[in-house]
Design a protein around this motif. Structure first.
Motif, PDB file in Angstrom:
ATOM      1  N   VAL A  79      42.683  48.398  56.785  1.00  0.00           N
ATOM      2  CA  VAL A  79      41.309  48.898  56.753  1.00  0.00           C
ATOM      3  C   VAL A  79      40.916  49.378  55.357  1.00  0.00           C
ATOM      4  O   VAL A  79      39.831  49.053  54.855  1.00  0.00           O
ATOM      5  N   SER A  80      41.790  50.129  54.716  1.00  0.00           N
ATOM      6  CA  SER A  80      41.458  50.662  53.388  1.00  0.00           C
ATOM      7  C   SER A  80      41.361  49.565  52.336  1.00  0.00           C
ATOM      8  O   SER A  80      40.754  49.777  51.275  1.00  0.00           O
ATOM      9  N   ALA A  81      41.965  48.410  52.601  1.00  0.00           N
ATOM     10  CA  ALA A  81      41.944  47.318  51.619  1.00  0.00           C
ATOM     11  C   ALA A  81      40.745  46.405  51.769  1.00  0.00           C
ATOM     12  O   ALA A  81      40.541  45.521  50.931  1.00  0.00           O
ATOM     13  N   LEU A  82      39.948  46.591  52.825  1.00  0.00           N
ATOM     14  CA  LEU A  82      38.835  45.666  53.072  1.00  0.00           C
ATOM     15  C   LEU A  82      37.840  45.607  51.907  1.00  0.00           C
ATOM     16  O   LEU A  82      37.426  44.507  51.516  1.00  0.00           O
ATOM     17  N   PRO A  83      37.406  46.718  51.328  1.00  0.00           N
ATOM     18  CA  PRO A  83      36.416  46.617  50.239  1.00  0.00           C
ATOM     19  C   PRO A  83      36.901  45.812  49.039  1.00  0.00           C
ATOM     20  O   PRO A  83      36.204  44.906  48.573  1.00  0.00           O
ATOM     21  N   ILE A  84      38.106  46.115  48.536  1.00  0.00           N
ATOM     22  CA  ILE A  84      38.572  45.433  47.328  1.00  0.00           C
ATOM     23  C   ILE A  84      38.892  43.973  47.607  1.00  0.00           C
ATOM     24  O   ILE A  84      38.597  43.088  46.793  1.00  0.00           O
ATOM     25  N   ILE A  85      39.495  43.692  48.763  1.00  0.00           N
ATOM     26  CA  ILE A  85      39.805  42.299  49.088  1.00  0.00           C
ATOM     27  C   ILE A  85      38.524  41.516  49.354  1.00  0.00           C
ATOM     28  O   ILE A  85      38.399  40.345  48.949  1.00  0.00           O
ATOM     29  N   GLY A  86      37.553  42.139  50.013  1.00  0.00           N
ATOM     30  CA  GLY A  86      36.284  41.458  50.250  1.00  0.00           C
ATOM     31  C   GLY A  86      35.573  41.124  48.950  1.00  0.00           C
ATOM     32  O   GLY A  86      35.077  39.995  48.771  1.00  0.00           O
ATOM     33  N   LEU A  87      35.509  42.073  48.028  1.00  0.00           N
ATOM     34  CA  LEU A  87      34.850  41.826  46.743  1.00  0.00           C
ATOM     35  C   LEU A  87      35.577  40.748  45.948  1.00  0.00           C
ATOM     36  O   LEU A  87      34.946  39.845  45.384  1.00  0.00           O
ATOM     37  N   MET A  88      36.909  40.858  45.900  1.00  0.00           N
ATOM     38  CA  MET A  88      37.684  39.865  45.161  1.00  0.00           C
ATOM     39  C   MET A  88      37.467  38.467  45.734  1.00  0.00           C
ATOM     40  O   MET A  88      37.230  37.498  44.997  1.00  0.00           O
ATOM     41  N   SER A  89      37.533  38.324  47.054  1.00  0.00           N
ATOM     42  CA  SER A  89      37.381  37.014  47.679  1.00  0.00           C
ATOM     43  C   SER A  89      35.978  36.470  47.496  1.00  0.00           C
ATOM     44  O   SER A  89      35.783  35.266  47.278  1.00  0.00           O
ATOM     45  N   PHE A  90      34.985  37.336  47.604  1.00  0.00           N
ATOM     46  CA  PHE A  90      33.601  36.907  47.396  1.00  0.00           C
ATOM     47  C   PHE A  90      33.419  36.325  45.999  1.00  0.00           C
ATOM     48  O   PHE A  90      32.814  35.258  45.818  1.00  0.00           O
ATOM     49  N   LEU A  91      33.953  36.986  44.996  1.00  0.00           N
ATOM     50  CA  LEU A  91      33.841  36.510  43.620  1.00  0.00           C
ATOM     51  C   LEU A  91      34.630  35.224  43.413  1.00  0.00           C
ATOM     52  O   LEU A  91      34.192  34.324  42.673  1.00  0.00           O
ATOM     53  N   ILE A  92      35.808  35.118  44.048  1.00  0.00           N
ATOM     54  CA  ILE A  92      36.584  33.885  43.942  1.00  0.00           C
ATOM     55  C   ILE A  92      35.817  32.718  44.555  1.00  0.00           C
ATOM     56  O   ILE A  92      35.796  31.601  44.013  1.00  0.00           O
TER      57      ILE A  92
END
Length: 369
Positions: A160-173
């Motif tokens: 749960v705590s990793a959702l923001p950073i992983i979501g942003l990273m994946s969106f940019l990728i």
């Protein structure tokens, strides 16, 4: 004034003489140290006959003055002479260093030593896996000992705590893949194939792979640092003393949390990457956002999704194992915590990339290409 170190400069036929009197100890020479170092002119001799007591600091000061003024030390007692002999030649200006072997000899020696030391690392990992399996079997036989609260806590931290950073990273990728892919495909008039490119590469490879790398840097390092700090402060020894298994209380909840959350994070990352590609498709390629998403279902085979979901828990297991194993190996000092934390991240990322290559070959061989 008795009890204080004093000095005076006496002129003679052989030149100036620096006469030291009183005790020259670490506790007494502080008041005259600046005056001695700031003397104008040079002296030919340094007379220690009036020195009542002397220690290593006093002898070092006399040797330093003799070196600076190129003077001769005279009148030293037997004790003072022993200290002077021991300190002479220890000037701080000389550069000290071990002899350095030539490049063609140094590099093979270092590589050979690392390869030889890898043996103990392999044995340690196998031993850790054995202890993990034994603890897991013990929990299966006694499920009441399983720490459900710890598992859910770790699932929150890993997932749960990793959702923001992983979501942003994946969106940019997803944006980068779509933009760069569209530029290259435009040379062949096949911009619409950007949908295939984004969908397949994110669901099959980059979604779960980049998530595993992010989890290794975020959660794997946290596992190593937390357990390593507990090992250093002897909390793990205290747990063993009161009958609590560190494997059951610390390692298994973390490994289960990583294994369970990695498929969800990998799928979430793939979805965010596809959304990023859809944004580029809408703004640059003239492909409507919802059309992009609906076409993903038509052009991406279902087995691409399963390929990513199969790899995800294995990657989670590798990341958690690397973090927990290196945390349990901490010993000695706090520097070891940082060293093992770094090693856990490097080992996890390396293992994930190697396993991803094996998975790619395996799924190609069985026809899931």
């Amino acid at each position: 004034m008795t009890g204080l170190a004093q000095f005076e400069i006496v002129e003679g036929d052989g030149g100036s003489a620096l006469v030291l009197t009183g005790p020259y100890l670490v506790s007494t020479i502080g008041s005259i140290d600046d005056d001695l170092r700031g003397m104008d002119g040079g002296v030919a001799t340094i007379d220690l006959s009036g020195v009542s007591e002397i220690d290593t600091v006093g002898a070092w000061l006399a040797c330093t003055l003799a070196t600076e003024h190129d003077a001769e030390i005279t009148g030293a007692s037997s004790r003072a002479q022993r200290l002077l002999d021991a300190i002479s030649g220890l000037g701080g200006e000389e550069k000290l260093g071990a002899p350095r072997l030539p490049f063609w000899s140094r590099v093979p020696d270092a590589m050979g030593e690392k390869i030889f030391n890898a043996r103990s690392g392999i044995i340690g990992v196998i031993s850790f896996l054995g202890a993990l399996l034994i603890s897991a079997g013990s929990l299966i036989r006694n499920p009441r000992r399983f720490r459900t609260v710890a598992l859910f806590r770790q699932m929150e931290l890993v997932g749960v705590s990793a959702l923001p950073i992983i979501g942003l990273m994946s969106f940019l990728i997803g944006i980068v893949i779509a933009q760069q892919g569209a530029v290259q495909l435009a040379q062949f008039g096949a911009e619409t194939l950007t949908i295939n490119l984004v969908g397949r590469i994110t669901l099959r490879e980059l979604g779960v792979l980049m998530t595993a790398i992010m989890v290794a840097g975020r959660s794997g390092s946290a596992f190593a640092a937390e357990i390593g700090t507990m090992k250093l402060t002897e909390e793990i020894d205290a747990m063993r003393t009161i009958g609590i298994s560190p494997m059951e209380a610390l390692v298994i909840p973390r490994i289960l949390a990583a294994v369970l959350m990695m498929p969800l994070l990998g799928f979430y990352a793939s979805c965010m990457a596809i959304i990023g590609g859809a944004v580029i498709g809408d703004t640059m390629l003239g492909i409507p956002f919802w059309t992009f998403l609906s076409r993903i279902q038509e052009v991406v085979p279902t087995y691409d999704l399963w390929v990513g979901l199969v790899k995800a828990p294995v990657f989670g297991l590798i990341v958690a194992l690397a973090g927990c194993y290196n945390g349990m190996q901490v010993k000695g000092n706090s520097e070891e915590v940082g060293k093992r934390t770094t090693l856990s991240v490097v080992a996890a990322i390396f293992a994930v990339i190697v396993l991803d290559a094996f998975f790619a070959v395996f799924f190609t061989e069985i026809g899931w290409a």
